[in-house]
Motif scaffolding. Structure first.
Motif, PDB file in Angstrom:
ATOM      1  N   GLN A 155     -77.901  24.681 -33.294  1.00  0.00           N
ATOM      2  CA  GLN A 155     -78.845  23.954 -34.127  1.00  0.00           C
ATOM      3  C   GLN A 155     -78.755  22.467 -33.819  1.00  0.00           C
ATOM      4  N   PRO A 156     -79.846  21.703 -34.082  1.00  0.00           N
ATOM      5  CA  PRO A 156     -79.830  20.264 -33.795  1.00  0.00           C
ATOM      6  C   PRO A 156     -79.208  19.416 -34.894  1.00  0.00           C
ATOM      7  N   SER A 157     -78.581  20.048 -35.899  1.00  0.00           N
ATOM      8  CA  SER A 157     -77.877  19.299 -36.942  1.00  0.00           C
ATOM      9  C   SER A 157     -76.820  20.199 -37.561  1.00  0.00           C
ATOM     10  N   LEU A 158     -75.950  19.582 -38.372  1.00  0.00           N
ATOM     11  CA  LEU A 158     -74.920  20.335 -39.089  1.00  0.00           C
ATOM     12  C   LEU A 158     -75.450  21.004 -40.353  1.00  0.00           C
ATOM     13  N   ASN A 159     -76.708  20.767 -40.714  1.00  0.00           N
ATOM     14  CA  ASN A 159     -77.199  21.181 -42.022  1.00  0.00           C
ATOM     15  C   ASN A 159     -77.109  22.678 -42.274  1.00  0.00           C
ATOM     16  N   ALA A 160     -77.459  23.500 -41.286  1.00  0.00           N
ATOM     17  CA  ALA A 160     -77.427  24.950 -41.498  1.00  0.00           C
ATOM     18  C   ALA A 160     -76.018  25.428 -41.808  1.00  0.00           C
ATOM     19  N   PHE A 161     -75.040  24.805 -41.198  1.00  0.00           N
ATOM     20  CA  PHE A 161     -73.647  25.130 -41.465  1.00  0.00           C
ATOM     21  C   PHE A 161     -73.211  24.576 -42.814  1.00  0.00           C
ATOM     22  N   MET A 162     -73.523  23.316 -43.084  1.00  0.00           N
ATOM     23  CA  MET A 162     -73.036  22.688 -44.305  1.00  0.00           C
ATOM     24  C   MET A 162     -73.572  23.362 -45.561  1.00  0.00           C
ATOM     25  N   THR A 163     -74.796  23.877 -45.500  1.00  0.00           N
ATOM     26  CA  THR A 163     -75.385  24.476 -46.689  1.00  0.00           C
ATOM     27  C   THR A 163     -74.668  25.751 -47.123  1.00  0.00           C
ATOM     28  N   GLN A 164     -73.817  26.311 -46.257  1.00  0.00           N
ATOM     29  CA  GLN A 164     -73.085  27.532 -46.604  1.00  0.00           C
ATOM     30  C   GLN A 164     -72.003  27.291 -47.662  1.00  0.00           C
ATOM     31  N   GLY A 165     -71.544  26.071 -47.807  1.00  0.00           N
ATOM     32  CA  GLY A 165     -70.604  25.745 -48.865  1.00  0.00           C
ATOM     33  C   GLY A 165     -69.147  25.765 -48.439  1.00  0.00           C
ATOM     34  N   PRO A 166     -68.246  25.374 -49.363  1.00  0.00           N
ATOM     35  CA  PRO A 166     -66.851  25.083 -49.008  1.00  0.00           C
ATOM     36  C   PRO A 166     -66.056  26.279 -48.515  1.00  0.00           C
ATOM     37  N   GLN A 167     -66.333  27.480 -49.001  1.00  0.00           N
ATOM     38  CA  GLN A 167     -65.574  28.625 -48.491  1.00  0.00           C
ATOM     39  C   GLN A 167     -65.864  28.838 -47.014  1.00  0.00           C
ATOM     40  N   CYS A 168     -67.123  28.717 -46.656  1.00  0.00           N
ATOM     41  CA  CYS A 168     -67.506  28.837 -45.249  1.00  0.00           C
ATOM     42  C   CYS A 168     -66.910  27.700 -44.427  1.00  0.00           C
ATOM     43  N   TRP A 169     -66.942  26.468 -44.960  1.00  0.00           N
ATOM     44  CA  TRP A 169     -66.384  25.329 -44.219  1.00  0.00           C
ATOM     45  C   TRP A 169     -64.916  25.583 -43.875  1.00  0.00           C
TER      46      TRP A 169
END
Length: 406
Positions: A71-85
């Motif tokens: 993806q061209p940004s971190l947004n798709a990943f960041m929107t998954q929330g802290p457990q995913c992070w």
């Protein structure tokens, strides 16, 4: 929003098909306990999400076999929330200790770096007591340095997200109405172009309209930190800023580092805030220590002119987030809020040229020349370091900019 492992639980076996091991140079600030995220472009290819390790970038779409990172940004990943992070950070840590597919590893010098996030809203605060006191003394030499509200709330303003640019982008000198010695302005390129060394906070998991966040919600919503340079045209700002504050003197450009350091990497940097007097209202009382022991460095044309200490900041980022949403304002993935200028009490700790040169009345020597504000061709580089989890120091991604003519 589902914060479960769901979208994070894909392709765990791919790192076993390994061929390359990344060696981290001694003294690197980008070791295995740091692992900042960014968006990079291999030559001739599309942008994608990567993690920096030493002098290499790990392509997460390849290393973790997960299209969420193509993806061209971190947004798709960041929107998954802290457990995913946290799950992804654990997987990247394992991958960093192992061998990786050769296609997943790129030398840092062989890629270009993009703005790491798609920015929704941008808010800039004024959280340094030393900075606010210094500016108050300049602007109100015969009055109180601090206005009555300053110790009761983190003062801030909404900036312009569309002019946030990635580190390395040239900054065109802005033009506008300039304050003169009379009540009539003139118009032209800013003569008092300045920088502000700041720390930015990236919202990962948003919050709905009408739902204030408390200070204890900070690490469930904020993904990480990145250095910010809030470019400022002081002569334009001085004329337009009465009574509503910053507008065109700030909105022309804000530089953001290409690398976002996750909060978990800063666990050793967390410290208590300096004393707050009077005690803040209940919604602003920190439940956890979110002071940060981060040391910034400002270099002007290659010469270090300041080392601002973030540990002296009066208001914490958790308090900033709580105040920003206490009226029910929503937040979105990719929102950015910044600390305001980071400064200390000494001249060599001030985070803006306005302070270092005391509004241009006390020049600083840069490469043998007396200087006050920025000239065309000047380059400013802001760097920072913090205690790392392994006992060394991590290096935040730099923010760099060169001034070009109006």
């Amino acid at each position: 929003m589902d914060l479960s492992a769901g979208d994070c639980d894909r392709g765990r076996g791919v790192v076993l098909n390994s061929r390359v091991r990344i060696e981290v140079p001694a003294g690197s600030g980008f070791g295995r306990t740091h692992l900042p995220y960014g968006v990079f472009r291999p030559m001739g290819e599309q942008p994608r999400v990567g993690v920096r390790l030493g002098d290499s970038v790990i392509d997460l779409a390849v290393a973790l076999d997960d299209p969420m990172f193509a993806q061209p940004s971190l947004n798709a990943f960041m929107t998954q929330g802290p457990q995913c992070w946290r799950e992804v950070r654990e997987r990247v840590t394992v991958a960093a200790d192992a061998e990786l597919p050769a296609a997943a590893v790129h030398p840092i010098h062989a890629v270009s770096l993009d703005l790491p996030i798609e920015i929704g809203d941008y808010v800039d605060f004024y959280a340094s007591l030393d900075h606010a006191t210094a500016l108050g003394r300049m602007l109100r030499p015969n009055g109180d340095a601090l206005l009555p509200n300053w110790r009761h709330l983190p003062v801030g303003y909404h900036g312009r997200s569309g002019t946030v640019v990635v580190s390395g982008t040239e900054i065109a000198r802005p033009s506008g109405q300039r304050k003169t010695d009379s009540d009539t302005p003139d118009f032209g390129p800013s003569r008092r172009l300045d920088i502000e060394a700041e720390l930015g906070f990236v919202v990962g998991a948003g919050s709905p309209l009408g739902t204030p966040l408390g200070t204890g919600d900070f690490d469930a919503h904020v993904f990480g930190v990145a250095l910010v340079d809030d470019w400022s045209a002081r002569d334009i700002q001085a004329w337009e800023g009465q009574p509503l504050g910053p507008f065109l003197g700030k909105s022309f450009a804000t530089s953001l580092s290409a690398w976002v350091t996750p909060l978990d990497a800063l666990a050793k940097a967390r410290i208590p805030l300096p004393p707050q007097d009077p005690e803040p209202l209940p919604y602003l009382r920190d439940t956890d220590p979110w002071g940060l022991d981060i040391e910034l460095t400002v270099a002007w044309n290659g010469q270090v002119v300041s080392t601002p200490p973030y540990r002296r900041m009066y208001w914490s980022p958790a308090q900033m987030l709580a105040h920003m949403t206490v009226n029910g304002a929503s937040t979105r993935t990719g929102d950015l809020f910044a600390s305001g200028t980071v400064s200390g009490p000494e001249r060599a700790e001030r985070g803006s040229l306005m302070e270092i040169t005391w509004a241009g009345t006390d020049p600083v020597t840069v490469n043998g020349v007396q200087r006050t504000f920025l000239q065309d061709g000047d380059e400013v580089v802001i760097t920072a370091s913090a205690p790392a989890l392994d006992g060394t120091r991590l290096t935040l991604g730099e923010v760099r900019g060169t001034v070009k003519p109006a």
